[in-house]
Structures are given as C-alpha cells and as structure tokens.
Scaffold this motif. Structure first.
Motif, PDB file in Angstrom:
ATOM      1  N   MET A  80       0.855  -1.196   0.000  1.00  0.00           N
ATOM      2  CA  MET A  80       0.000   0.000   0.000  1.00  0.00           C
ATOM      3  C   MET A  80       0.887   1.241   0.000  1.00  0.00           C
ATOM      4  SD  MET A  80      -2.927   1.142   2.760  1.00  0.00           S
ATOM      5  CE  MET A  80      -1.752   1.043   4.124  1.00  0.00           C
ATOM      6  N   HIS A  81       0.790   2.024  -1.067  1.00  0.00           N
ATOM      7  CA  HIS A  81       1.614   3.220  -1.210  1.00  0.00           C
ATOM      8  C   HIS A  81       0.869   4.437  -0.685  1.00  0.00           C
ATOM      9  CE1 HIS A  81       4.412   6.127  -2.858  1.00  0.00           C
ATOM     10  NE2 HIS A  81       3.403   6.727  -3.476  1.00  0.00           N
ATOM     11  N   VAL A  82       1.535   5.216   0.143  1.00  0.00           N
ATOM     12  CA  VAL A  82       0.966   6.458   0.659  1.00  0.00           C
ATOM     13  C   VAL A  82       1.803   7.612   0.128  1.00  0.00           C
ATOM     14  CG1 VAL A  82       0.321   7.768   2.702  1.00  0.00           C
ATOM     15  CG2 VAL A  82       0.215   5.264   2.742  1.00  0.00           C
ATOM     16  N   SER A  83       1.175   8.513  -0.616  1.00  0.00           N
ATOM     17  CA  SER A  83       1.900   9.618  -1.230  1.00  0.00           C
ATOM     18  C   SER A  83       2.190  10.723  -0.220  1.00  0.00           C
ATOM     19  CB  SER A  83       1.091  10.187  -2.404  1.00  0.00           C
ATOM     20  OG  SER A  83      -0.071  10.849  -1.929  1.00  0.00           O
ATOM     21  N   ARG A  84       3.061  11.638  -0.604  1.00  0.00           N
ATOM     22  CA  ARG A  84       3.361  12.774   0.265  1.00  0.00           C
ATOM     23  C   ARG A  84       2.119  13.634   0.490  1.00  0.00           C
ATOM     24  NH1 ARG A  84       9.225  15.065  -1.933  1.00  0.00           N
ATOM     25  NH2 ARG A  84      10.462  13.198  -1.411  1.00  0.00           N
ATOM     26  N   THR A  85       1.310  13.785  -0.556  1.00  0.00           N
ATOM     27  CA  THR A  85       0.084  14.572  -0.440  1.00  0.00           C
ATOM     28  C   THR A  85      -0.862  13.962   0.588  1.00  0.00           C
ATOM     29  OG1 THR A  85       0.258  15.283  -2.752  1.00  0.00           O
ATOM     30  CG2 THR A  85      -1.899  15.489  -1.693  1.00  0.00           C
ATOM     31  N   GLN A  86      -0.978  12.638   0.568  1.00  0.00           N
ATOM     32  CA  GLN A  86      -1.846  11.963   1.534  1.00  0.00           C
ATOM     33  C   GLN A  86      -1.315  12.114   2.955  1.00  0.00           C
ATOM     34  OE1 GLN A  86      -1.680   8.225  -0.513  1.00  0.00           O
ATOM     35  NE2 GLN A  86      -3.782   8.421  -1.295  1.00  0.00           N
ATOM     36  N   TRP A  87      -0.009  11.975   3.126  1.00  0.00           N
ATOM     37  CA  TRP A  87       0.579  12.193   4.455  1.00  0.00           C
ATOM     38  C   TRP A  87       0.326  13.624   4.920  1.00  0.00           C
ATOM     39  CZ3 TRP A  87       1.608   8.684   7.750  1.00  0.00           C
ATOM     40  CH2 TRP A  87       2.150   7.449   7.376  1.00  0.00           C
ATOM     41  N   LEU A  88       0.474  14.585   4.008  1.00  0.00           N
ATOM     42  CA  LEU A  88       0.282  15.986   4.353  1.00  0.00           C
ATOM     43  C   LEU A  88      -1.171  16.254   4.757  1.00  0.00           C
ATOM     44  CD1 LEU A  88       1.379  18.882   4.512  1.00  0.00           C
ATOM     45  CD2 LEU A  88       0.815  19.143   2.078  1.00  0.00           C
ATOM     46  N   CYS A  89      -2.114  15.726   3.979  1.00  0.00           N
ATOM     47  CA  CYS A  89      -3.529  15.913   4.290  1.00  0.00           C
ATOM     48  C   CYS A  89      -3.892  15.293   5.643  1.00  0.00           C
ATOM     49  CB  CYS A  89      -4.394  15.307   3.192  1.00  0.00           C
ATOM     50  SG  CYS A  89      -4.347  16.212   1.635  1.00  0.00           S
ATOM     51  N   ALA A  90      -3.388  14.083   5.876  1.00  0.00           N
ATOM     52  CA  ALA A  90      -3.659  13.420   7.150  1.00  0.00           C
ATOM     53  C   ALA A  90      -3.061  14.204   8.307  1.00  0.00           C
ATOM     54  CB  ALA A  90      -3.103  12.002   7.124  1.00  0.00           C
ATOM     55  N   GLY A  91      -1.826  14.676   8.139  1.00  0.00           N
ATOM     56  CA  GLY A  91      -1.160  15.428   9.195  1.00  0.00           C
ATOM     57  C   GLY A  91      -1.869  16.731   9.520  1.00  0.00           C
ATOM     58  N   LEU A  92      -2.256  17.477   8.486  1.00  0.00           N
ATOM     59  CA  LEU A  92      -2.938  18.752   8.709  1.00  0.00           C
ATOM     60  C   LEU A  92      -4.305  18.542   9.348  1.00  0.00           C
ATOM     61  CD1 LEU A  92      -2.066  20.672   5.406  1.00  0.00           C
ATOM     62  CD2 LEU A  92      -1.125  21.066   7.697  1.00  0.00           C
ATOM     63  N   SER A  93      -5.012  17.512   8.900  1.00  0.00           N
ATOM     64  CA  SER A  93      -6.332  17.216   9.473  1.00  0.00           C
ATOM     65  C   SER A  93      -6.213  16.845  10.937  1.00  0.00           C
ATOM     66  CB  SER A  93      -7.003  16.076   8.695  1.00  0.00           C
ATOM     67  OG  SER A  93      -7.230  16.429   7.347  1.00  0.00           O
TER      68      SER A  93
END
Length: 244
Positions: free
Chosen positions: A1-14
């Motif tokens: 399962m690949h997690v992109s930088r954008t997904q990490w960023l969205c999760a972190g900000l949320s």
C-alpha cells in the motif's frame, strides 16, 4: 500500500487541526475567546436573503438528505461492480456519525443556542453537519477526480469542497455551532477521506464513470424537493434568526 506525500500531508494537517481544537476545548488554550469573537460578530451580518441562503445550504448537510446521497452513491458503485469502493464508502459513512456522537457525549460542550436540540444533539463539539457532509461530499469529490481525470473532475471536486465549507459556515451563521465545532468536523472528515483515498483502487473506478453523472443529476434534482419539506421546519428551528 503506497501512501503519497500529499496523503501524508492531508492526514497530518487534518489531525493537527482536530487535535489543536480538542486541546483548546480541554482548556489548554483560549478556544472560547476565539469562538466568541466570531460568533458575536455574526448577528450584524444577518439579513433576510442571507438567512434564506444559509437555511438552504445547511439543508444539504441534514442527516436525512445525506442518507439519501449516501444510498445513491453506494448504489451506483454496486451497480458498477466497484465492490471495494462501495464497501469502503459504506463503512466510512456509517462509522463517522458514531464517532461524532461519542465525541459529543464525551466532550459535552453546549451549543451557542442552548435550546436548539435535545439529547446527544444538544452537544456541540464536533459539528455533525460539518463532519458528515464534508465526508460524503468529499468522497464524491474523490470519486469525480478518479473517474474524470482532467478539468471536469477537478471542477466537480472543487464544487463539492466549496459545498462542504459553505455547510460548515452555515452552521456558525445559524447559531447552531461554534466556529471551532465546524473546523473540528472538517478535520475529522479530512482524516477519513485520506484513509479512503489510500484504500481505494482507482483501477476499478472508471467502470463507474457512466453512473457518476446520474448520481449528480439525481442529487441535484432531489434537493429542491427536499427543501420544500425542510425549509419550513428550519425556519422555526434556528431561533437565533428570530432574535434579530
């Protein structure tokens, strides 16, 4: 399962958004002053035409209408045989209201208009309207981006994102929630949407392309009919509008 930088960023900000507001509600920073500064300025902005607009916008986040949108969306995915996405959306749409209710009861924050609702819904943090509508319309935005990969998908996704923000704003305008309640709801929805975006397999979604316009048309056609029922109730419910 690949997690992109954008997904990490969205999760972190949320997560930062929700956790920061929850800590404020726990008294670790002056959240109440932030909320009251905004809430106290709202009455001066109200007008009859804006009241009507906000009542209509908030109706798009009513639980009854969101259930309809959820059924139509999941039904379209099932017809398209996008089984994984149908299950993923169904679980997320069912789980989030339960999470909101647990948080409401645990935190037990009174609403700005204290006699607005009864039971669990008399509590304010986080906003169920903001959380659930941002999740469901956000899921439709993700679906649109996956099916229509160019400009149409981006425009539809942007429209859904704007709708979620407008619903959150309407809750503050109508005196139903403190600003931090709606921001916390958007943070919670952002976390769940990030999980959905990580878990779904885009390769299956193009099969649903022919059903997405039908879903959008059906939702658009159903809303004026729902508004005929919901608007009279809403005029009486949101008593903050009557004090002007």
């Amino acid at each position: 399962m690949h997690v992109s930088r954008t997904q990490w960023l969205c999760a972190g900000l949320s997560l930062i958004l929700f956790a920061g507001l929850a800590l404020g509600e726990a008294g670790l920073w002056p959240l109440d002053a932030f909320d009251r500064a905004i809430t106290d300025a709202i009455p001066a902005l109200r007008s009859e035409s804006l009241n009507l607009l906000m009542l209509a916008v908030t109706a798009l986040g009513d639980s009854r209408f969101l259930i309809f949108v959820s059924i139509v969306t999941i039904g379209a995915l099932l017809i398209a045989k996008a089984w994984r996405e149908a299950i993923l959306f169904g679980v997320a749409f069912s789980l989030m209201p339960l999470i909101v209710k647990v948080l409401k009861v645990t935190i037990a924050r009174p609403r700005p208009t204290v006699d607005l609702y009864g039971g669990v819904e008399s509590f304010s943090f986080p906003s169920g309207h903001a959380t659930n509508s941002a999740l469901i319309y956000g899921a439709l935005a993700l679906l649109s981006l996956a099916v229509f990969r160019k400009l149409p998908g981006r425009l539809i996704a942007a429209a859904f994102a704007l709708l979620a923000i407008m619903i959150a704003l309407s809750r503050v305008y109508l005196g139903a929630h403190w600003p931090s309640d709606t921001l916390a709801g958007l943070g919670l929805a952002g976390l769940m949407l990030t999980i959905i975006s990580i878990r779904h397999e885009e390769a299956r979604l193009p099969d649903a392309a022919k059903f997405v316009p039908f879903v959008l048309i059906l939702i658009t056609a159903a809303f004026p009919l729902y508004l005929l029922v919901a608007l009279p109730e809403a005029r009486d419910l949101y008593t903050a509008l009557h004090s002007e």
